[in-house]
Scaffold this motif. Structure first.
Motif, PDB file in Angstrom:
ATOM      1  N   GLY A   1     -48.831 -60.465  63.050  1.00  0.00           N
ATOM      2  CA  GLY A   1     -48.496 -60.193  61.861  1.00  0.00           C
ATOM      3  C   GLY A   1     -47.192 -61.024  61.899  1.00  0.00           C
ATOM      4  N   ARG A   2     -46.901 -62.095  62.631  1.00  0.00           N
ATOM      5  CA  ARG A   2     -45.792 -62.581  62.735  1.00  0.00           C
ATOM      6  C   ARG A   2     -45.671 -64.068  61.898  1.00  0.00           C
ATOM      7  N   ASP A   3     -45.889 -64.096  60.697  1.00  0.00           N
ATOM      8  CA  ASP A   3     -46.017 -65.522  60.143  1.00  0.00           C
ATOM      9  C   ASP A   3     -44.797 -66.251  60.005  1.00  0.00           C
ATOM     10  N   ASP A   4     -43.756 -65.712  60.423  1.00  0.00           N
ATOM     11  CA  ASP A   4     -42.439 -66.417  60.662  1.00  0.00           C
ATOM     12  C   ASP A   4     -42.446 -67.433  61.754  1.00  0.00           C
ATOM     13  N   LEU A   5     -43.363 -66.906  62.687  1.00  0.00           N
ATOM     14  CA  LEU A   5     -43.466 -67.821  63.874  1.00  0.00           C
ATOM     15  C   LEU A   5     -44.495 -69.208  63.922  1.00  0.00           C
ATOM     16  N   GLN A   6     -45.282 -69.372  62.564  1.00  0.00           N
ATOM     17  CA  GLN A   6     -45.868 -70.451  62.395  1.00  0.00           C
ATOM     18  C   GLN A   6     -44.827 -71.724  62.492  1.00  0.00           C
ATOM     19  N   TYR A   7     -45.690 -72.837  62.858  1.00  0.00           N
ATOM     20  CA  TYR A   7     -44.845 -74.084  62.855  1.00  0.00           C
ATOM     21  C   TYR A   7     -44.467 -74.744  61.689  1.00  0.00           C
TER      22      TYR A   7
ATOM     23  N   GLY B   1     -57.351 -51.044  71.554  1.00  0.00           N
ATOM     24  CA  GLY B   1     -56.035 -50.452  71.634  1.00  0.00           C
ATOM     25  C   GLY B   1     -55.288 -51.527  72.476  1.00  0.00           C
ATOM     26  N   ALA B   2     -55.827 -52.369  73.187  1.00  0.00           N
ATOM     27  CA  ALA B   2     -55.066 -53.482  74.047  1.00  0.00           C
ATOM     28  C   ALA B   2     -54.883 -54.668  73.216  1.00  0.00           C
ATOM     29  N   VAL B   3     -53.736 -55.408  73.283  1.00  0.00           N
ATOM     30  CA  VAL B   3     -53.304 -56.465  72.623  1.00  0.00           C
ATOM     31  C   VAL B   3     -53.181 -57.560  73.877  1.00  0.00           C
ATOM     32  N   VAL B   4     -53.916 -58.358  73.918  1.00  0.00           N
ATOM     33  CA  VAL B   4     -53.767 -59.415  74.915  1.00  0.00           C
ATOM     34  C   VAL B   4     -53.873 -60.927  74.324  1.00  0.00           C
ATOM     35  N   SER B   5     -52.538 -61.666  74.643  1.00  0.00           N
ATOM     36  CA  SER B   5     -52.380 -62.765  74.251  1.00  0.00           C
ATOM     37  C   SER B   5     -53.623 -63.964  74.835  1.00  0.00           C
ATOM     38  N   PRO B   6     -54.183 -64.570  73.967  1.00  0.00           N
ATOM     39  CA  PRO B   6     -55.053 -65.496  74.948  1.00  0.00           C
ATOM     40  C   PRO B   6     -54.444 -66.748  75.593  1.00  0.00           C
TER      41      PRO B   6
ATOM     42  N   MET C   1     -52.454 -70.227  70.021  1.00  0.00           N
ATOM     43  CA  MET C   1     -51.495 -69.099  70.224  1.00  0.00           C
ATOM     44  C   MET C   1     -50.776 -68.899  68.952  1.00  0.00           C
ATOM     45  N   ARG C   2     -50.402 -69.624  67.908  1.00  0.00           N
ATOM     46  CA  ARG C   2     -49.704 -69.663  66.826  1.00  0.00           C
ATOM     47  C   ARG C   2     -50.567 -68.645  65.921  1.00  0.00           C
TER      48      ARG C   2
END
Length: 446
Positions: free
Chosen positions: A424-430, A403-408, A415-416
């Protein structure tokens, strides 16, 4: 009215005092008061200080509050680094306490083992160094060896080394400038099960004790970066162990001179069944120790500590264990905490008695810690059988970690990928991005 001075942030002790109608003055680190993690009953008078382990800071805070040590009937701490200072304050005030000389033995693990060796209590062989040692200095002990601060907390800065080269590197890390730093204890590594005994002693007699078992030794858990698990032992799971542990504790406490107070003693059981003393503190154990004993035996060691600091024998009557009790203290991978499961959802799982979060949204983890005192949360669980307890501990730990979400802590590229795959944020792809309206406008211009 009876007045008690508390050094540190022992909320259970403060609550027990308030419940009895005692006046409580708590001297606490200012940062601990500000962060609001451990809130105290409003009846407790809190005095902030820069360092709650500093005698001058504590006595000055009392003076600014128009108080002196003679105004108190009892003085107490459950904070390891303040044990010696608090014993000295109690001694100066003429109130019950172990005395500074005994408190030093409860803090300094080398002196502790030297005293027990003289008394014939079985301990691991060890040496202490105040300047950087070389491999030749520890040849008699043999490898593997354990290196740790002579008066540390938990397993912080504790490492195992297998050979002279690893020993040199560990020493260089402990003494970074190559000069005297703090006492380094080097002792033989022990292979066996690790246990703890939590209880209280009054007038030299152990009045209550409860045995706990670590799923893996504390050092092994640290080395593997794993969650800590502790189980309360019963006669059904460990027949005869409680009586043996009490005998070991009685001999150790008598040799150390701790005649009254709560204690947390750790020991090993070797493959041949022998019990080997590890170390002992004049305080309650770490995370969830109070709750484990409460659920398992219906005894509050914090309430016992109130009686003992006032020179009285605790009157609580322990119950026989009616269930298996254990706790798990999960860790998280390195990164920034973005989300956590809801505590009430974890508490609703089978057998979960307590849930406590140490982490928070936005906290940063740097990977496996060198101390067991860096868990992300703690959950206490009960079950009818040992097998059921293990399943329930697995269930609640898995629920917390999943249940924990940790950004590496990783490269921008990964990160992207994390933002897309996990959040689920495809809009943040480069990639170039324009709105549908923008496409239409571009088409019309052509």
């Amino acid at each position: 009215m009876t007045r008690v001075l508390l050094i540190g942030s022992d909320r259970y002790f403060a609550e027990a005092c308030v419940a009895r109608g005692l006046e409580v003055v708590a001297v606490r680190n200012a940062g601990a008061i500000r962060n609001g993690v451990l809130t105290f009953p409003e009846e407790v008078r809190q005095l902030p200080v820069a360092d709650q382990t500093n005698t001058e800071a504590v006595v000055s805070a009392l003076a600014h509050a128009d108080l002196t040590l003679s105004d108190f009937d009892g003085i107490y701490t459950n904070y390891e680094l303040a044990v010696v200072m608090t014993a000295g304050l109690a001694q100066a005030a003429g109130v019950p306490g172990p005395g500074a000389d005994v408190a030093v033995l409860m803090r300094d693990k080398y002196l502790q083992k030297q005293r027990l060796t003289q008394a014939g209590v079985p301990v691991t062989r060890s040496q202490v160094f105040w300047t950087p040692p070389v491999p030749a200095d520890v040849e008699e002990l043999g490898y593997p060896l354990v290196l740790k601060p002579v008066a540390g907390v938990g397993t912080e800065a504790t490492v195992r080394v297998e050979d002279p080269e690893a020993f040199r590197k560990a020493v260089a890390s402990f003494f970074p400038s190559g000069t005297a730093h703090k006492g380094l204890q080097v002792e033989q590594f022990v292979t066996g099960e690790e246990f703890c005994l939590d209880g209280w002693v009054h007038d030299g007699n152990i009045g209550f004790s409860s045995v706990g078992r670590y799923a893996r030794t504390c050092l092994e858990a640290v080395e593997a970066g794993e969650s800590l698990r502790i189980y309360r032992c019963t006669e059904a799971t460990h027949p005869g162990l409680a009586a043996e542990a009490d005998r070991l504790a009685a001999d150790a406490l008598a040799a150390l001179g701790l005649r009254s107070g709560v204690f947390h003693l750790e020991f090993f059981r070797l493959s041949d069944g022998q019990l080997l003393f590890s170390e002992c503190a004049a305080r309650r154990g770490g995370p969830f120790n109070e709750e484990e004993v409460r659920v398992s035996r219906s005894v509050s060691l914090a309430e016992a500590a109130v009686d003992l600091c006032l020179g009285m024998r605790p009157q609580a009557m322990p119950s026989d264990p009616v269930c298996e009790v254990g706790s798990v203290h999960p860790k998280l991978s390195s990164g920034v905490v973005l989300d956590l499961p809801r505590a009430e959802e974890l508490a609703a799982l089978d057998g979960v008695e307590y849930v406590r979060f140490y982490t928070y949204l936005g906290a940063t983890y740097t990977g496996p810690s060198s101390s067991l005192y860096q868990p992300a949360a703690a959950m206490l669980v009960s079950a009818p059988t040992a097998a059921d307890l293990e399943l329930r501990l697995d269930q609640v730990e898995t629920a917390f970690v999943k249940g924990a979400v940790v950004s590496p802590n990783t490269s921008p590229r990964h990160m992207r990928d994390f933002q897309s795959d996990v959040l689920g944020r495809d809009d943040l792809q480069y990639r170039p991005f324009t709105s549908a309206a923008g496409h239409e406008a571009a088409g019309r211009s052509v």
